[in-house]
Design a protein around this motif. Structure first.
Motif, PDB file in Angstrom:
ATOM      1  N   UNK A   1      -5.153  53.442  72.531  1.00 22.71           N
ATOM      2  CA  UNK A   1      -6.367  53.976  73.147  1.00 22.71           C
ATOM      3  C   UNK A   1      -6.478  55.465  72.837  1.00 22.71           C
ATOM      4  N   UNK A   2      -7.687  55.899  72.490  1.00 23.41           N
ATOM      5  CA  UNK A   2      -7.902  57.295  72.127  1.00 23.41           C
ATOM      6  C   UNK A   2      -9.379  57.628  72.211  1.00 23.41           C
ATOM      7  N   UNK A   3      -9.682  58.905  72.307  1.00 30.67           N
ATOM      8  CA  UNK A   3     -11.056  59.358  72.152  1.00 30.67           C
ATOM      9  C   UNK A   3     -11.366  59.471  70.676  1.00 30.67           C
ATOM     10  N   UNK A   4     -12.555  59.025  70.277  1.00 31.08           N
ATOM     11  CA  UNK A   4     -12.895  59.032  68.854  1.00 31.08           C
ATOM     12  C   UNK A   4     -12.868  60.446  68.279  1.00 31.08           C
ATOM     13  N   UNK A   5     -13.373  61.434  69.017  1.00 28.73           N
ATOM     14  CA  UNK A   5     -13.393  62.808  68.519  1.00 28.73           C
ATOM     15  C   UNK A   5     -11.983  63.355  68.386  1.00 28.73           C
ATOM     16  N   UNK A   6     -11.145  63.121  69.384  1.00 35.36           N
ATOM     17  CA  UNK A   6      -9.764  63.613  69.322  1.00 35.36           C
ATOM     18  C   UNK A   6      -9.033  63.027  68.125  1.00 35.36           C
ATOM     19  N   UNK A   7      -9.207  61.730  67.920  1.00 34.66           N
ATOM     20  CA  UNK A   7      -8.546  61.079  66.778  1.00 34.66           C
ATOM     21  C   UNK A   7      -9.046  61.658  65.463  1.00 34.66           C
ATOM     22  N   UNK A   8     -10.377  61.779  65.319  1.00 36.66           N
ATOM     23  CA  UNK A   8     -10.949  62.273  64.061  1.00 36.66           C
ATOM     24  C   UNK A   8     -10.540  63.715  63.792  1.00 36.66           C
TER      25      UNK A   8
ATOM     26  N   UNK B   1     -15.427  61.400  59.288  1.00 36.96           N
ATOM     27  CA  UNK B   1     -14.564  60.381  59.877  1.00 36.96           C
ATOM     28  C   UNK B   1     -15.305  59.529  60.902  1.00 36.96           C
ATOM     29  N   UNK B   2     -16.282  60.143  61.588  1.00 42.06           N
ATOM     30  CA  UNK B   2     -16.963  59.458  62.679  1.00 42.06           C
ATOM     31  C   UNK B   2     -18.228  58.724  62.262  1.00 42.06           C
ATOM     32  N   UNK B   3     -18.865  59.193  61.183  1.00 39.50           N
ATOM     33  CA  UNK B   3     -20.251  58.817  60.936  1.00 39.50           C
ATOM     34  C   UNK B   3     -20.464  57.321  60.707  1.00 39.50           C
ATOM     35  N   UNK B   4     -19.504  56.624  60.131  1.00 42.84           N
ATOM     36  CA  UNK B   4     -19.707  55.210  59.814  1.00 42.84           C
ATOM     37  C   UNK B   4     -19.492  54.277  61.007  1.00 42.84           C
ATOM     38  N   UNK B   5     -18.826  54.771  62.046  1.00 40.02           N
ATOM     39  CA  UNK B   5     -18.508  53.904  63.173  1.00 40.02           C
ATOM     40  C   UNK B   5     -19.125  54.354  64.485  1.00 40.02           C
TER      41      UNK B   5
ATOM     42  N   UNK C   1     -25.469  63.784  58.710  1.00 42.61           N
ATOM     43  CA  UNK C   1     -24.542  62.804  58.140  1.00 42.61           C
ATOM     44  C   UNK C   1     -23.926  63.277  56.832  1.00 42.61           C
ATOM     45  N   UNK C   2     -24.596  64.206  56.149  1.00 41.51           N
ATOM     46  CA  UNK C   2     -24.075  64.724  54.886  1.00 41.51           C
ATOM     47  C   UNK C   2     -23.334  66.042  55.062  1.00 41.51           C
ATOM     48  N   UNK C   3     -23.178  66.475  56.315  1.00 37.83           N
ATOM     49  CA  UNK C   3     -22.485  67.724  56.570  1.00 37.83           C
ATOM     50  C   UNK C   3     -23.371  68.945  56.518  1.00 37.83           C
ATOM     51  N   UNK C   4     -24.687  68.756  56.395  1.00 40.10           N
ATOM     52  CA  UNK C   4     -25.610  69.889  56.332  1.00 40.10           C
ATOM     53  C   UNK C   4     -26.169  70.201  57.711  1.00 40.10           C
ATOM     54  N   UNK C   5     -26.468  71.474  57.952  1.00 38.24           N
ATOM     55  CA  UNK C   5     -27.069  71.869  59.217  1.00 38.24           C
ATOM     56  C   UNK C   5     -28.490  71.328  59.297  1.00 38.24           C
ATOM     57  N   UNK C   6     -28.844  70.798  60.445  1.00 34.77           N
ATOM     58  CA  UNK C   6     -30.205  70.284  60.606  1.00 34.77           C
ATOM     59  C   UNK C   6     -30.649  70.453  62.050  1.00 34.77           C
ATOM     60  N   UNK C   7     -31.924  70.745  62.234  1.00 31.63           N
ATOM     61  CA  UNK C   7     -32.527  70.753  63.561  1.00 31.63           C
ATOM     62  C   UNK C   7     -33.470  69.559  63.732  1.00 31.63           C
TER      63      UNK C   7
END
Length: 322
Positions: free
Chosen positions: A266-273, A296-300, A164-170
């Motif tokens: 209507x749109x795909x969330x990833x395409x829009x973001x 762009x996606x994380x809050x929704x 969520x913070x943009x950091x790489x995580x496993x």
């Protein structure tokens, strides 16, 4: 002179039990972005748009399995050094049983042509062999997949995942094993019995198998390496193909991608973001685009976008589709 070519696919599955709303819109938005913002030619010889709009039925632009495989061949063939190549797909993604036993999950990711109920889904290894393997190593291919279970849809060897913070995580995978360990510990609380011990042993054995099955290595212990890359291990030696391929996907393999409505369309969330991110700052690096698309996606939306690469490339270089 370097050539730009693009294949853009959007499938709404109109009139079926699997109908979506935004995928054809996604295709048109991507087309406008490439032509108006990135200098692609609108000429039919350079940019091919496949949708299941009624006017395309019965033509090569209707996204059946056969037509899509033919289009993939067109896209990946006769490329030259310096060519800029684009592929985007918006539609259903799925998973089928991994018959070759390569994947720890037991499933292959797939995409679904408009006739997938009759002709079957196109698997991730088929996509790699049809699209990635034939590419000229000095031509750059950028892929945008907005569909469910798309994290490894083209089986590229290196995967970059932001939290969520943009950091790489496993941690998303590690937590599954941790939960098994905790379940085993909790089972033994409140008294010991042989049945409980047997159940705990099974849970702990499952956790051990799980950790050993993690197929992401940046070293002997697995996990992301210092460059933020996690390595996918496939039976084929795709790590050493050396193909200049970059793929943005809408979610992890175990997630779905949202078909939504934004600003009344209507749109795909990833395409829009992704499009919003690119238009807000055209000069961003691959890493910045992934991080900002995630923001762009994380809050929704719960889906976590991913960036996969054909090699150990510099993620701080600007995205090159112009």
């Amino acid at each position: 002179m370097a050539r730009k070519k693009a294949l853009i696919i959007g499938i709404n599955y109109t009139g079926s039990d699997h109908e979506l709303n935004g995928c054809i819109n996604d295709a048109m938005n991507v087309r406008d972005f490439l032509v108006n913002d990135r200098g692609f030619s609108a000429d039919g010889g350079d940019i091919v748009i496949m949708t299941d709009a009624p006017e395309n039925e019965g033509t090569p632009f209707y996204p059946t399995t056969a037509n899509m495989l033919a289009a993939f061949k067109w896209l990946s063939s006769r490329n030259r050094p310096g060519d800029i190549v684009w592929l985007s797909y918006s539609g259903h993604g799925g998973q089928v049983k991994d018959e070759e036993g390569e994947r720890a999950s037991g499933f292959d990711d797939t995409i679904c042509p408009v006739d997938f109920e009759e002709s079957g889904q196109i698997t991730s290894d088929t996509l790699h062999r049809a699209i990635v393997s034939p590419m000229h190593p000095e031509a750059r291919l950028t892929i945008l997949f907005d569909c469910c279970h798309s994290g490894s849809a083209c089986e590229l060897p290196f995967v970059f995942r932001p939290d969520a913070d943009g950091n790489v995580t496993m941690m998303d995978t590690v937590k599954k094993g941790v939960e098994l360990v905790r379940a085993a510990q909790g089972l033994l609380e409140g008294g010991f019995t042989m049945d409980k011990a047997a159940d705990a042993k099974m849970l702990l054995g499952g956790a051990t198998d799980f950790f050993h099955s993690l197929r992401y290595g940046g070293g002997e212990e697995g996990g992301a390496d210092d460059e933020g890359l996690a390595e996918e291990n496939f039976e084929e030696d795709w790590e050493n193909e050396g193909k200049d391929v970059w793929m943005f996907s809408g979610c992890r393999d175990d997630q779905t991608s949202a078909d939504t409505s934004i600003a009344g369309a209507a749109t795909g969330a990833m395409s829009w973001a992704f499009m919003k991110t690119m238009r807000d700052d055209p000069g961003q690096s691959y890493l910045n685009i992934l991080q900002n698309t995630r923001e762009e996606l994380v809050n929704k939306y719960s889906q976590v976008p991913q960036l996969s690469c054909g090699g150990r490339y510099d993620l701080d270089q600007p995205l090159n589709v112009s």
